[in-house]
Design a protein around this motif. Structure first.
Motif, PDB file in Angstrom:
ATOM      1  N   LEU A   1       0.770  -1.218  -0.236  1.00  0.00           N
ATOM      2  CA  LEU A   1      -0.155   0.003  -0.001  1.00  0.00           C
ATOM      3  C   LEU A   1       0.873   1.113  -0.095  1.00  0.00           C
ATOM      4  N   ALA A   2       2.115   1.093  -0.387  1.00  0.00           N
ATOM      5  CA  ALA A   2       3.011   2.421  -0.478  1.00  0.00           C
ATOM      6  C   ALA A   2       2.307   3.123  -1.273  1.00  0.00           C
ATOM      7  N   GLY A   3       1.875   2.682  -2.549  1.00  0.00           N
ATOM      8  CA  GLY A   3       1.376   3.659  -3.708  1.00  0.00           C
ATOM      9  C   GLY A   3      -0.030   4.442  -3.136  1.00  0.00           C
ATOM     10  N   LEU A   4      -0.626   3.701  -2.458  1.00  0.00           N
ATOM     11  CA  LEU A   4      -2.145   4.206  -2.109  1.00  0.00           C
ATOM     12  C   LEU A   4      -1.811   5.154  -0.882  1.00  0.00           C
ATOM     13  N   GLN A   5      -0.791   5.142  -0.241  1.00  0.00           N
ATOM     14  CA  GLN A   5      -0.496   6.340   0.830  1.00  0.00           C
ATOM     15  C   GLN A   5      -0.099   6.996   0.181  1.00  0.00           C
ATOM     16  N   GLN A   6       0.788   7.115  -0.918  1.00  0.00           N
ATOM     17  CA  GLN A   6       1.246   8.309  -1.623  1.00  0.00           C
ATOM     18  C   GLN A   6      -0.052   9.223  -2.128  1.00  0.00           C
ATOM     19  N   LEU A   7      -0.882   8.367  -3.007  1.00  0.00           N
ATOM     20  CA  LEU A   7      -1.983   8.735  -3.372  1.00  0.00           C
ATOM     21  C   LEU A   7      -3.126   9.694  -2.377  1.00  0.00           C
ATOM     22  N   LEU A   8      -3.407   8.989  -1.305  1.00  0.00           N
ATOM     23  CA  LEU A   8      -4.191   9.546  -0.344  1.00  0.00           C
ATOM     24  C   LEU A   8      -3.524  10.812   0.526  1.00  0.00           C
ATOM     25  N   GLY A   9      -2.319  10.408   0.895  1.00  0.00           N
ATOM     26  CA  GLY A   9      -1.539  11.445   1.826  1.00  0.00           C
ATOM     27  C   GLY A   9      -2.371  11.873   3.064  1.00  0.00           C
ATOM     28  N   SER A  10      -1.608  12.514   3.986  1.00  0.00           N
ATOM     29  CA  SER A  10      -1.852  12.682   5.298  1.00  0.00           C
ATOM     30  C   SER A  10      -3.263  13.518   5.272  1.00  0.00           C
ATOM     31  N   SER A  11      -3.557  14.344   4.204  1.00  0.00           N
ATOM     32  CA  SER A  11      -5.002  15.350   4.416  1.00  0.00           C
ATOM     33  C   SER A  11      -6.053  14.555   4.254  1.00  0.00           C
ATOM     34  N   LEU A  12      -5.933  13.713   3.218  1.00  0.00           N
ATOM     35  CA  LEU A  12      -7.206  12.813   2.806  1.00  0.00           C
ATOM     36  C   LEU A  12      -7.304  11.828   4.099  1.00  0.00           C
ATOM     37  N   LEU A  13      -6.349  10.972   4.673  1.00  0.00           N
ATOM     38  CA  LEU A  13      -6.409  10.122   5.414  1.00  0.00           C
ATOM     39  C   LEU A  13      -7.116  10.762   6.728  1.00  0.00           C
ATOM     40  N   GLU A  14      -6.769  11.985   6.897  1.00  0.00           N
ATOM     41  CA  GLU A  14      -7.506  12.587   8.170  1.00  0.00           C
ATOM     42  C   GLU A  14      -9.031  12.710   7.896  1.00  0.00           C
ATOM     43  N   ARG A  15      -9.549  12.514   6.929  1.00  0.00           N
ATOM     44  CA  ARG A  15     -10.986  12.422   6.643  1.00  0.00           C
ATOM     45  C   ARG A  15     -11.736  11.047   6.879  1.00  0.00           C
ATOM     46  N   SER A  16     -10.820  10.122   6.981  1.00  0.00           N
ATOM     47  CA  SER A  16     -11.288   8.724   6.914  1.00  0.00           C
ATOM     48  C   SER A  16     -11.887   8.577   8.495  1.00  0.00           C
ATOM     49  N   GLU A  17     -11.721   9.366   9.371  1.00  0.00           N
ATOM     50  CA  GLU A  17     -12.433   9.389  10.687  1.00  0.00           C
ATOM     51  C   GLU A  17     -13.861   9.182  10.290  1.00  0.00           C
ATOM     52  N   GLN A  18     -14.681   9.605   9.208  1.00  0.00           N
ATOM     53  CA  GLN A  18     -15.885   9.758   9.073  1.00  0.00           C
ATOM     54  C   GLN A  18     -16.413   8.710   8.412  1.00  0.00           C
ATOM     55  N   LEU A  19     -15.579   7.683   7.845  1.00  0.00           N
ATOM     56  CA  LEU A  19     -16.090   6.350   7.232  1.00  0.00           C
ATOM     57  C   LEU A  19     -16.874   5.393   8.001  1.00  0.00           C
ATOM     58  N   PRO A  20     -17.597   4.510   7.680  1.00  0.00           N
ATOM     59  CA  PRO A  20     -18.379   3.845   8.451  1.00  0.00           C
ATOM     60  C   PRO A  20     -17.338   2.824   9.075  1.00  0.00           C
ATOM     61  N   ALA A  21     -17.593   2.155  10.105  1.00  0.00           N
ATOM     62  CA  ALA A  21     -16.398   1.787  11.425  1.00  0.00           C
ATOM     63  C   ALA A  21     -15.690   0.718  10.691  1.00  0.00           C
ATOM     64  N   PRO A  22     -16.387  -0.338   9.800  1.00  0.00           N
ATOM     65  CA  PRO A  22     -15.628  -1.492   9.339  1.00  0.00           C
ATOM     66  C   PRO A  22     -14.473  -0.952   8.350  1.00  0.00           C
ATOM     67  N   GLN A  23     -15.149  -0.071   7.464  1.00  0.00           N
ATOM     68  CA  GLN A  23     -14.075   0.461   6.536  1.00  0.00           C
ATOM     69  C   GLN A  23     -12.952   1.338   7.223  1.00  0.00           C
ATOM     70  N   ARG A  24     -13.192   2.120   8.075  1.00  0.00           N
ATOM     71  CA  ARG A  24     -12.234   3.084   8.644  1.00  0.00           C
ATOM     72  C   ARG A  24     -11.061   2.159   9.213  1.00  0.00           C
ATOM     73  N   ASP A  25     -11.534   1.183  10.134  1.00  0.00           N
ATOM     74  CA  ASP A  25     -10.887   0.249  10.732  1.00  0.00           C
ATOM     75  C   ASP A  25      -9.899  -0.606   9.791  1.00  0.00           C
ATOM     76  N   ALA A  26     -10.423  -1.089   8.951  1.00  0.00           N
ATOM     77  CA  ALA A  26      -9.662  -1.709   7.674  1.00  0.00           C
ATOM     78  C   ALA A  26      -8.630  -0.615   7.243  1.00  0.00           C
ATOM     79  N   LEU A  27      -9.033   0.353   6.828  1.00  0.00           N
ATOM     80  CA  LEU A  27      -8.112   1.300   6.182  1.00  0.00           C
ATOM     81  C   LEU A  27      -6.864   1.537   7.401  1.00  0.00           C
ATOM     82  N   TRP A  28      -7.389   1.733   8.608  1.00  0.00           N
ATOM     83  CA  TRP A  28      -6.372   2.196   9.473  1.00  0.00           C
ATOM     84  C   TRP A  28      -5.261   1.058   9.730  1.00  0.00           C
TER      85      TRP A  28
END
Length: 885
Positions: A40-67
């Motif tokens: 997931l190195a490429g995906l981390q590049q694409l999302l970056g910290s600014s987009l990942l900060e928004r993941s808090e609002q995702l449904p819990a199973p999706q958010r936890d999987a991403l984290w």
């Protein structure tokens, strides 16, 4: 998808998109050859910290999987496609505020996990305000994104190529030399700009030392190497370290150079030459410059660069990158580095990065000085490769492991892995015997794993069916389980006990154990370790005529797989659910489920499964489609040695011909489908064979088939078993006895889940009454059968009922097309979920689409059905007789 050779202009076009996307949010990523194994190195590049900060609002199973995948939270390894769904939801939410453009360069060097995620996202976009543009080097072996629309870039035409090459060389260039460059480079812009710089003015003026006919990428790289070689020694060393530092971290690069005694100002000549840029991140002008710089470095310089970078990398926050640098800095086996790599592999597995874990373990094995430990790590690397979907790589590591002094348990694990690789390739063939041998070897070493392997061997034998009557497999499992049978309460152990007894001692003897196993399987819930055995549980439930368990297991598995985002499992679950929806008379729902399974298989680039589409086509009476699908299934299944799939295809053909009234053809197909040792399917095939044989004037065949059917059905108290047995016995009976049995069959089947056979029983009874000259009674049964079969969409059987009604003097109006037939399978599925009260986000999570796409689909549904609210939609779908007209 932009495709083309190196230097053709893909990256320039991505820059062009970014420049023109005024008002858009831009996210970018680029694959790096040295980073291809980091999950997931490429995906981390694409999302970056600014987009990942928004993941808090995702449904819990999706958010936890991403984290968990990004190492931001501890937890069990997430399914990679739940991570993909989380990414889709995140990008969709971000795009609600401002349209989003995602640009991904050098896809051929993206890590596999990122490619899977981005492929899934790209193929699920519909109504989102998102544009995604990928660039990949050709030729390319990465096929996950092949289904995207693509643009292949070619070189410049000769006229523009001459202008470009002349602009790059301000002095005089011999025309023949220039034309040679244009021809050799095929108009490749980067080659036209860079290759002339590798030659002196005298060479270019007279044609001396022109490039040879080597591959263009190699020539370009060589030209960059020549330019690097012309730089000062200190500058070259700076470039060597920068090329080895694959994330572009300027601080880490300067820290490593400081350790090596390289002054930061040494980069200036390379900057002036246009080879590298130092900014917030370190960027080479072109990936070929990076690879040229890395390959130009002598081996000892590379190792020193990696060692310095390892020391400059924080072991707490970037432990995996530090381990990777240490691995490349080590010229000889080093246990401390191997241990660090092993820890990185464990972390990668925890994040769901099986491919990365395999890479770490493989390098760890290479650097392990102790032969025994080397073998253990090579075996672990082989297993990780297999889990990652790379059986060839796994198989290549097994001889390395076997050359080491493995203990007996490890050698047994090698045998088991070999068998799993064989099963992944063929589904049948020699796999049962291989798994059985591995299980026997495991018995004194790991009893629990041995039992699971015996169960795998039996299931492989069942799947193989007619293609491989594996001698000794059942006997070996029976011997292994005899002493401990009934001692364990684990569902897997009970399944093994029941299946062993079923195959070794027969149906009647195994019934109590099988019933207990099914109860345990359902009681334990669909825990992660049980998902793999749902197919076997469904087959055993059919074998026991337990339609309640069939429906519960198939439906429960689909629900669990949806909740977990387990998209590798979900297509199988959807197909089993589709089969039971089909038997319940809900053909449209069955078709939606099968098509959803196909769409997921396509989006995840999974292996196509032999699904139940052929059965749906048969029940619908679609002759051309049934024959086409049957031929494809049989050809594929025969090549794999999977008798199970062949039986489904032949059973479907028998059903088709019964509906059409071609009873001799139906008899022949049912006989081909009938496997006396088969598990589960005989409950479907034997009733078809009995009806077809009776109608084609072959009572002997029908009687023999009924005796086999009654051996099993008579031991079951379910409405399904009692009803099918009564209907089949009635076909072989006369007079009042036959009538009593038909009435009994209809009454039993009325209380079962197999609605299709209830309608079929009414049809057969009505046909019998008509032959008995009881037209009024016959019309009652035939009208009921016709209405049920017609409403289901069982067109061939409905037409058979209509013909009989005409013979009974009843005029039947054919069904008027329903507006719901205009819906696509996906629209119908979404409409059904909306009518059940699910919100758009809830529907999106179920079908792996964004809530915006769900809203878009529902607008189309409302328009097609002529409704304006969810209440009207629910009312319409609740009343099958109502149409939008």
């Amino acid at each position: 998808m932009l495709r083309g050779e190196p230097g053709i202009g893909k990256s320039v076009l991505l820059d062009y998109v970014a420049e023109r996307a005024s008002g858009f949010r831009i996210t970018r990523a680029a694959g790096l050859e040295s980073e291809v194994e980091l999950p997931l190195a490429g995906l981390q590049q694409l999302l970056g910290s600014s987009l990942l900060e928004r993941s808090e609002q995702l449904p819990a199973p999706q958010r936890d999987a991403l984290w968990v995948a990004f190492g931001l939270r501890a937890g069990p390894a997430p399914d990679p496609f739940l991570v993909a769904l989380a990414t889709l939801s995140l990008l969709s939410d971000v795009a609600e505020e401002r349209p989003l453009v995602s640009l991904v360069d050098d896809v051929q060097w993206l890590d596999r996990a990122s490619v899977q995620v981005l492929s899934f996202v790209a193929q699920r976009l519909a109504a989102e305000r998102i544009a995604m543009v990928f660039a990949v080097r050709e030729p390319n072996t990465e096929r996950e994104l092949d289904r995207l629309p693509d643009l292949t870039l070619d070189g410049l035409d000769d006229h523009h190529a001459r202008l470009l090459v002349q602009s790059a060389f301000p002095g005089r260039m011999d025309e023949q030399v220039r034309d040679r460059f244009v021809a050799e480079t095929r108009g490749n812009p980067l080659a036209l700009l860079e290759l002339p710089r590798a030659f002196t003015p005298a060479q270019l003026a007279g044609g001396f030392g022109l490039p040879d006919a080597a591959a263009l990428a190699g020539r370009l790289e060589q030209s960059f190497i020549q330019r690097i070689d012309s730089l000062p020694a200190e500058t070259r060393r700076f470039l060597f370290v920068a090329a080895a530092e694959f994330v572009g971290d300027l601080t880490g690069l300067l820290r490593a150079n400081d350790e090596l005694g390289i002054d930061a100002e040494a980069v200036v000549p390379a900057e002036r030459a246009g080879l590298i840029e130092l900014g917030a991140r370190v960027r080479f002008r072109h990936p070929l410059v990076r690879s040229a710089a890395y390959r130009a470095a002598p081996p000892d310089e590379r190792r020193r660069a990696h060692a310095a970078l390892a020391n400059a990398t924080d072991p707490q926050t970037n432990s995996d990158r530090r381990a990777w640098h240490r691995a490349h800095a080590t010229p000889v086996p080093d246990e401390s580095v191997a241990v660090e790599l092993e820890r990185s592999a464990s972390r990668a597995q925890g994040r769901g990065g099986a491919a990365a874990a395999a890479a770490f373990l493989e390098r760890a094995a290479e650097l392990t000085p102790d032969p025994a430990r080397r073998g253990t790590r090579a075996l672990a690397a082989a297993h990780a490769n297999f889990v990652a979907g790379a059986p060839e790589a796994a198989e290549a590591l097994l001889p390395i492991a076997m050359m080491c002094p493995l203990d007996e348990l490890e050698r047994a694990r090698v045998d088991r892995l070999r068998a799993h690789i064989a099963f992944a390739r063929t589904r049948g063939s020699e796999t049962p015997a291989l798994l059985s041998a591995a299980a026997k070897r495991l018995e004194p070493l790991d009893a629990e794993l041995a039992r699971e392997t015996h169960l795998e061997a039996l299931w492989a034998a069942v799947r193989s069916g007619r293609f491989e009557r594996a001698e000794g497999v059942v006997e070996a499992a029976e011997a292994a389980t005899a002493a401990t049978r009934g001692c364990s309460t684990r569902a897997i152990d009970l399944l093994l006990d029941g299946l062993t007894m079923r195959l070794a001692q027969g149906y009647a003897t195994a019934l109590p154990l099988l019933a207990r196993a099914l109860d345990a399987f359902q009681a334990e819930g669909f825990r992660r370790e049980n998902i793999a055995w749902c197919w076997l549980a469904c087959q055993l439930a059919m074998d026991l005529w337990n339609d309640d368990a069939c429906a519960a297991i198939a439906g429960g598995l689909a629900g669990v797989a949806r909740d977990r985002g387990a998209l590798t499992v979900l297509p199988f679950a959807l197909n089993y659910s589709a089969a039971h929806q089909l038997f319940a008379g809900k053909f449209d729902v069955a078709e939606q489920l099968v098509q959803e399974a196909d769409a997921i298989t396509t989006a995840t680039a999974g292996v196509t499964i032999a699904d139940f589409s052929v059965l749906i086509a048969a029940w619908r009476g679609d002759k051309e489609r049934t024959h086409r699908l049957r031929a494809a299934v049989i050809a594929d299944a025969t090549s794999r040695g999977e008798g199970f799939a062949v039986e489904v295809a032949e059973w479907a053909l028998a059903t088709l011909h019964l509906g059409l009234g071609d009873y001799c053809e139906a008899t022949a197909a049912a006989q081909r489908a009938d496997d006396p040792d088969g598990l589960g399917f005989n409950v479907w095939v034997l009733p078809e064979l009995i009806e077809a044989a009776v109608r084609s004037g072959d009572p002997s065949t029908a009687t023999t088939a009924f005796e086999r059917l009654a051996e099993r059905s008579s031991l079951s108290s379910t409405a399904w078993a009692r009803g099918v047995e009564a209907r089949s016995r009635a076909l072989l009976s006369q007079g009042h006895k036959a009538e009593d049995l038909y009435v009994e069959a209809i009454e039993h089947l009325r209380h079962s889940h197999v609605v299709v056979h209830h309608a079929r029983a009414q049809l057969i009874y009505g046909e019998w009454l008509l032959r008995e000259q009881r037209r009024v009674d016959a019309r009652t049964q035939l009208i009921a059968a016709y209405r049920a079969l017609d409403a289901m969409g069982a067109d061939a059987f409905a037409e058979r009922a209509r013909r009989e009604l005409l013979a009974a003097g009843e005029t039947v109006r054919k069904r008027i097309a329903d507006a719901r037939n205009d819906l696509t399978p996906q629209e119908a599925q979404i409409a059904r979920m909306a009518s059940d009260g699910l919100t758009n986000p809830e529907i999106g999570a179920q079908v792996f689409l964004s809530h915006r796409t769900i809203e878009w689909h529902l607008r189309k549904v409302f328009m097609k059905l002529g409704v304006s609210s969810r209440k009207e939609l629910a009312d319409l779908l609740r009343d099958p007789a109502q149409s939008s007209a």
